[in-house]
Design an enzyme around this catalytic site. Sequence first.
Site, PDB file in Angstrom:
ATOM      1  N   SER A  42       0.829  -1.197   0.000  1.00  0.00           N
ATOM      2  CA  SER A  42       0.000   0.000   0.000  1.00  0.00           C
ATOM      3  C   SER A  42       0.873   1.262   0.000  1.00  0.00           C
ATOM      4  O   SER A  42       1.710   1.426  -0.879  1.00  0.00           O
ATOM      5  CB  SER A  42      -0.963  -0.055   1.187  1.00  0.00           C
ATOM      6  OG  SER A  42      -2.049   0.819   0.995  1.00  0.00           O
ATOM      7  N   ASP A 154      -5.744  -4.006  -2.072  1.00  0.00           N
ATOM      8  CA  ASP A 154      -4.702  -3.639  -1.121  1.00  0.00           C
ATOM      9  C   ASP A 154      -4.013  -4.856  -0.494  1.00  0.00           C
ATOM     10  O   ASP A 154      -4.657  -5.747   0.049  1.00  0.00           O
ATOM     11  CB  ASP A 154      -5.334  -2.792  -0.011  1.00  0.00           C
ATOM     12  CG  ASP A 154      -4.319  -2.029   0.808  1.00  0.00           C
ATOM     13  OD1 ASP A 154      -3.414  -2.666   1.385  1.00  0.00           O
ATOM     14  OD2 ASP A 154      -4.428  -0.791   0.884  1.00  0.00           O
TER      15      ASP A 154
END
Length: 269
Positions: A42, A154
């Site tokens: 991320s 993610d």
Amino acid sequence: MKDRCSVGVALSGGSSRGLAHIGVLEVLGEAGVPVDMIAGTSMGAVVAGVYATGGDMAFSAKLAAQIDEKAFFDFSLRRYGLLKGGRFQSVICTLTKDRDFSQTDIPLAVVACDLTTGERVVLREGKIHEAIRASISLPMIFAPHQYMGRILVDGGLVDRMPAGVVREELGADIVIGVDVGHRGQPLSEPESRRDVVFKTFDIMGWEIAKRQQHHADIVIAPDVKHIPSLNLSRVEECVALGRKAALEALPRIKEIMVEKNDKAGAAGL
């Protein structure tokens, strides 16, 4: 025979709090701690990608501080996410010099999650900005990203701080983890629906991270829990807190390096 043990860094997810990674990397560089390879999830993937392509950390911090959030976030009417992520990806493409993984200065890995299989996906080929766009796709915030024949979201859903990737896939002898996420401390009361989403993922991320952090020789944890997750107005504070945490960890990092190098030397590696 190697001159020394290799050092790798694993950068966690954490939305805007991940800008603290910049401060950590600055301190490591100033202290002469080598970073031979790097991986990120991320926002950690964003910073790792910029670093691995020779980006200037101080310049990146100044750039982030000048971003107009209203112009930066491209809101979507699609059902898959609040933000399209195209503008963000465009900035990342520029910061990573539109490079492929084969063109990095040091080995780089980016972690995402396959939405259809639930598998951790370690991205190490293709365009770096495409991999990062996949890794930041926090469900309900950024729309999923189709890449390499997969629907990716993610990486924090499966591996918030990819220390295991740095050790097992990139081959580091010494792994420094940097975790800017929730680490079990009490959380404040949510103030919005978006805040509920982030706090939910914070709790889930810690449950995952505490089972995986043993892959790291040391974990640096900047105290950024008070900084809103999707707010770019406190970049300087994030970077400063990253620097503070890294400076505090520096003596132990150097001890680990001496211990491992001595052990490797004695073993004739």
